[in-house]
Design a protein around this motif. Structure first.
Motif, PDB file in Angstrom:
ATOM      1  N   ARG A 179      -9.151   4.739  -5.021  1.00 42.79           N
ATOM      2  CA  ARG A 179      -9.981   5.168  -4.085  1.00 42.79           C
ATOM      3  C   ARG A 179      -8.956   5.758  -3.147  1.00 42.79           C
ATOM      4  N   TYR A 180      -7.833   5.354  -2.456  1.00 46.53           N
ATOM      5  CA  TYR A 180      -7.045   5.409  -1.470  1.00 46.53           C
ATOM      6  C   TYR A 180      -6.053   6.670  -1.893  1.00 46.53           C
ATOM      7  N   PHE A 181      -5.950   6.924  -3.228  1.00 43.64           N
ATOM      8  CA  PHE A 181      -5.238   8.484  -3.717  1.00 43.64           C
ATOM      9  C   PHE A 181      -5.977   9.290  -3.955  1.00 43.64           C
ATOM     10  N   ASN A 182      -7.832   9.328  -4.025  1.00 44.14           N
ATOM     11  CA  ASN A 182      -8.378  10.166  -4.656  1.00 44.14           C
ATOM     12  C   ASN A 182      -8.746  10.614  -3.100  1.00 44.14           C
ATOM     13  N   ASN A 183      -9.200  10.298  -2.377  1.00 44.20           N
ATOM     14  CA  ASN A 183      -9.934   9.815  -0.646  1.00 44.20           C
ATOM     15  C   ASN A 183     -11.524   9.436  -1.010  1.00 44.20           C
ATOM     16  N   LEU A 184     -11.601   8.206  -1.703  1.00 46.78           N
ATOM     17  CA  LEU A 184     -13.400   8.043  -2.451  1.00 46.78           C
ATOM     18  C   LEU A 184     -13.634   6.792  -1.389  1.00 46.78           C
ATOM     19  N   PRO A 185     -14.809   7.319  -0.640  1.00 43.75           N
ATOM     20  CA  PRO A 185     -14.835   6.171   0.289  1.00 43.75           C
ATOM     21  C   PRO A 185     -15.331   4.740  -0.210  1.00 43.75           C
ATOM     22  N   MET A 186     -15.349   4.527   0.994  1.00 45.95           N
ATOM     23  CA  MET A 186     -15.906   2.588   0.556  1.00 45.95           C
ATOM     24  C   MET A 186     -16.480   1.760   1.694  1.00 45.95           C
ATOM     25  N   ILE A 187     -17.752   0.789   1.186  1.00 48.28           N
ATOM     26  CA  ILE A 187     -18.113   0.167   2.528  1.00 48.28           C
ATOM     27  C   ILE A 187     -17.637  -0.869   2.587  1.00 48.28           C
ATOM     28  N   VAL A 188     -16.879  -1.388   3.306  1.00 47.64           N
ATOM     29  CA  VAL A 188     -16.448  -2.912   3.061  1.00 47.64           C
ATOM     30  C   VAL A 188     -17.478  -3.872   4.546  1.00 47.64           C
ATOM     31  N   SER A 189     -17.542  -5.090   4.022  1.00 46.71           N
ATOM     32  CA  SER A 189     -17.625  -6.187   4.573  1.00 46.71           C
ATOM     33  C   SER A 189     -16.693  -7.398   4.495  1.00 46.71           C
ATOM     34  N   SER A 190     -16.111  -7.962   5.586  1.00 49.63           N
ATOM     35  CA  SER A 190     -15.828  -9.501   4.659  1.00 49.63           C
ATOM     36  C   SER A 190     -15.567 -10.354   6.141  1.00 49.63           C
ATOM     37  N   GLU A 191     -15.382 -11.614   5.849  1.00 51.97           N
ATOM     38  CA  GLU A 191     -15.529 -12.169   7.055  1.00 51.97           C
ATOM     39  C   GLU A 191     -14.508 -12.641   7.822  1.00 51.97           C
ATOM     40  N   ARG A 192     -13.395 -12.888   7.022  1.00 53.16           N
ATOM     41  CA  ARG A 192     -11.936 -12.651   7.111  1.00 53.16           C
ATOM     42  C   ARG A 192     -11.495 -11.422   8.441  1.00 53.16           C
ATOM     43  N   CYS A 193     -10.989 -12.274   9.315  1.00 53.53           N
ATOM     44  CA  CYS A 193     -10.504 -10.742  10.036  1.00 53.53           C
ATOM     45  C   CYS A 193      -9.694 -10.030  10.020  1.00 53.53           C
ATOM     46  N   LEU A 194      -8.859  -8.683  10.609  1.00 49.44           N
ATOM     47  CA  LEU A 194      -7.999  -7.507   9.899  1.00 49.44           C
ATOM     48  C   LEU A 194      -6.820  -8.255   9.735  1.00 49.44           C
ATOM     49  N   SER A 195      -5.983  -9.348  10.769  1.00 49.95           N
ATOM     50  CA  SER A 195      -5.244  -9.728  10.781  1.00 49.95           C
ATOM     51  C   SER A 195      -5.085 -11.132   8.876  1.00 49.95           C
ATOM     52  N   GLU A 196      -5.842 -11.310   8.990  1.00 48.29           N
ATOM     53  CA  GLU A 196      -5.434 -12.174   7.601  1.00 48.29           C
ATOM     54  C   GLU A 196      -5.996 -11.490   5.762  1.00 48.29           C
ATOM     55  N   ILE A 197      -6.305 -10.162   6.055  1.00 47.33           N
ATOM     56  CA  ILE A 197      -6.631  -9.217   5.169  1.00 47.33           C
ATOM     57  C   ILE A 197      -5.182  -8.740   5.171  1.00 47.33           C
ATOM     58  N   LEU A 198      -4.534  -8.596   6.080  1.00 48.74           N
ATOM     59  CA  LEU A 198      -3.247  -7.546   5.933  1.00 48.74           C
ATOM     60  C   LEU A 198      -2.078  -8.787   5.124  1.00 48.74           C
ATOM     61  N   GLU A 199      -2.453 -10.200   5.826  1.00 53.70           N
ATOM     62  CA  GLU A 199      -1.476 -11.272   5.658  1.00 53.70           C
ATOM     63  C   GLU A 199      -1.872 -11.444   4.087  1.00 53.70           C
ATOM     64  N   ILE A 200      -3.380 -11.837   3.829  1.00 60.19           N
ATOM     65  CA  ILE A 200      -3.746 -11.573   1.955  1.00 60.19           C
ATOM     66  C   ILE A 200      -3.240 -10.827   1.051  1.00 60.19           C
ATOM     67  N   ASP A 201      -2.840  -9.277   1.517  1.00 60.18           N
ATOM     68  CA  ASP A 201      -2.092  -8.631   0.886  1.00 60.18           C
ATOM     69  C   ASP A 201      -2.327  -7.292   1.654  1.00 60.18           C
ATOM     70  N   GLU A 202      -1.003  -6.661   2.252  1.00 59.21           N
ATOM     71  CA  GLU A 202      -0.659  -5.914   2.733  1.00 59.21           C
ATOM     72  C   GLU A 202      -1.110  -4.372   2.319  1.00 59.21           C
ATOM     73  N   GLY A 203      -0.770  -4.482   0.778  1.00 61.83           N
ATOM     74  CA  GLY A 203      -1.336  -2.934   0.376  1.00 61.83           C
ATOM     75  C   GLY A 203      -3.161  -2.472   0.263  1.00 61.83           C
ATOM     76  N   VAL A 204      -3.420  -4.102  -0.196  1.00 63.90           N
ATOM     77  CA  VAL A 204      -5.017  -3.396   0.474  1.00 63.90           C
ATOM     78  C   VAL A 204      -5.741  -3.504   2.086  1.00 63.90           C
ATOM     79  N   GLY A 205      -4.664  -4.117   3.144  1.00 66.62           N
ATOM     80  CA  GLY A 205      -5.640  -4.278   4.121  1.00 66.62           C
ATOM     81  C   GLY A 205      -4.763  -2.848   4.843  1.00 66.62           C
TER      82      GLY A 205
END
Ligand SMILES: Nc1ncnc2c1ncn2[C@@H]1O[C@H](COP(=O)(O)OP(=O)(O)OP(=O)(O)O)[C@@H](O)[C@H]1O
Ligand SMILES: [Mg+2]
Ligand SMILES: [Zn+2]
Length: 231
Positions: A179-205
């Motif tokens: 979706r990143y390469f094709n500029n396709l929008p996402m609406i995301v909800s997560s109970e994790r904070c940004l630093s946690e998301i980046l820690e889980i996977d920097e590529g996705v985050g």
């Protein structure tokens, strides 16, 4: 040959063909927009309960942080058509459990669907479990993944909830990266904070960070749990 009587058609004007031919020229029937809207809703995976999560039944008066989140969500809906094809076309709600992240994600989805924009709902945990259970079934795997990868707007609800394995991350990376390469929008909800998301996977985050640059909010404070504190 047509054996139906008139009362069996949902639209008698076009006999459910959604177009009318007049002197050799085909015109769209007035029922077509309605049918398209129904089709979008059917394919979205959004239940009638979720269909009722709206901006106008979201209460934002009780807290300034909630007001800010509400405003970002409204701005996103307002801007959607002009940013859709750009790199910064997504929105992310993070943090406090019960603070209305899913409600606002659905409010956005419902507004977009009302405008004829197709949205697909992906409950993160259930979807990832289902994909993993069927990972040997190549046909199923690719069909499911392609739906999430290519739909016009993808709503990822509760990203990275629960314990996470390497294959969970791989599945999300494949979807988010496409979706990143094709500029396709996402609406995301997560109970994790940004630093946690980046820690889980920097590529996705980091891809989400870039795509949600203008529309990214983190909600903090236990008192903002609407399920138990507010009302
Ligand atoms: N500001 C609000 N106004 C009206 N209803 C709200 C508001 N915030 C939350 N709710 C309602 O409270 C319930 C919990 O909200 P929601 O599911 O959106 O929280 P969440 O942040 O997604 O929580 P979780 O992290 O557990 O997924 C829902 O029924 C939602 O409609
Ligand atoms: Mg939620
Ligand atoms: Zn018709």
């Amino acid at each position: 040959m047509d054996l139906k009587v008139d009362s069996e058609y949902r639209c008698n004007k076009c006999r459910d063909m959604t177009f009318i031919v007049d002197e050799g020229v085909a015109f769209p029937c007035e029922c077509r927009a309605l049918r398209e809207a129904e089709e979008i809703l059917k394919r979205s995976g959004i239940s009638s309960e979720f269909r009722n999560k709206r901006f106008d039944n979201f209460n934002y008066y009780y807290d300034v942080q909630v007001m800010e989140v509400y405003k970002v969500a409204r701005d996103y809906v307002r801007d959607f058509e002009s940013i859709e094809k750009s790199r910064n076309n997504s929105i992310m709600f993070m943090g406090q459990v019960g603070s209305g992240k899913t409600h606002l994600s659905l409010a956005i989805a419902n507004c977009l669907m009302d405008r004829g924009v197709g949205v697909l709902y992906m409950g993160y945990r259930d979807s990832v479990i289902r994909i993993k259970q069927n990972i040997m079934d190549q046909v199923y795997y690719h069909r499911e993944m392609n739906r999430f990868k290519n739909c016009r707007v993808l709503l990822i609800d509760d990203l990275f909830k629960g314990s996470i394995s390497g294959s969970d991350v791989n599945i999300m990376f494949e979807i988010v990266n496409h979706r990143y390469f094709n500029n396709l929008p996402m609406i995301v909800s997560s109970e994790r904070c940004l630093s946690e998301i980046l820690e889980i996977d920097e590529g996705v985050g980091s891809r989400l960070v870039e795509m949600c640059n203008d529309y990214r909010v983190e909600i903090r404070g236990k008192r903002l749990n609407y399920r138990i504190c507010v009302r």
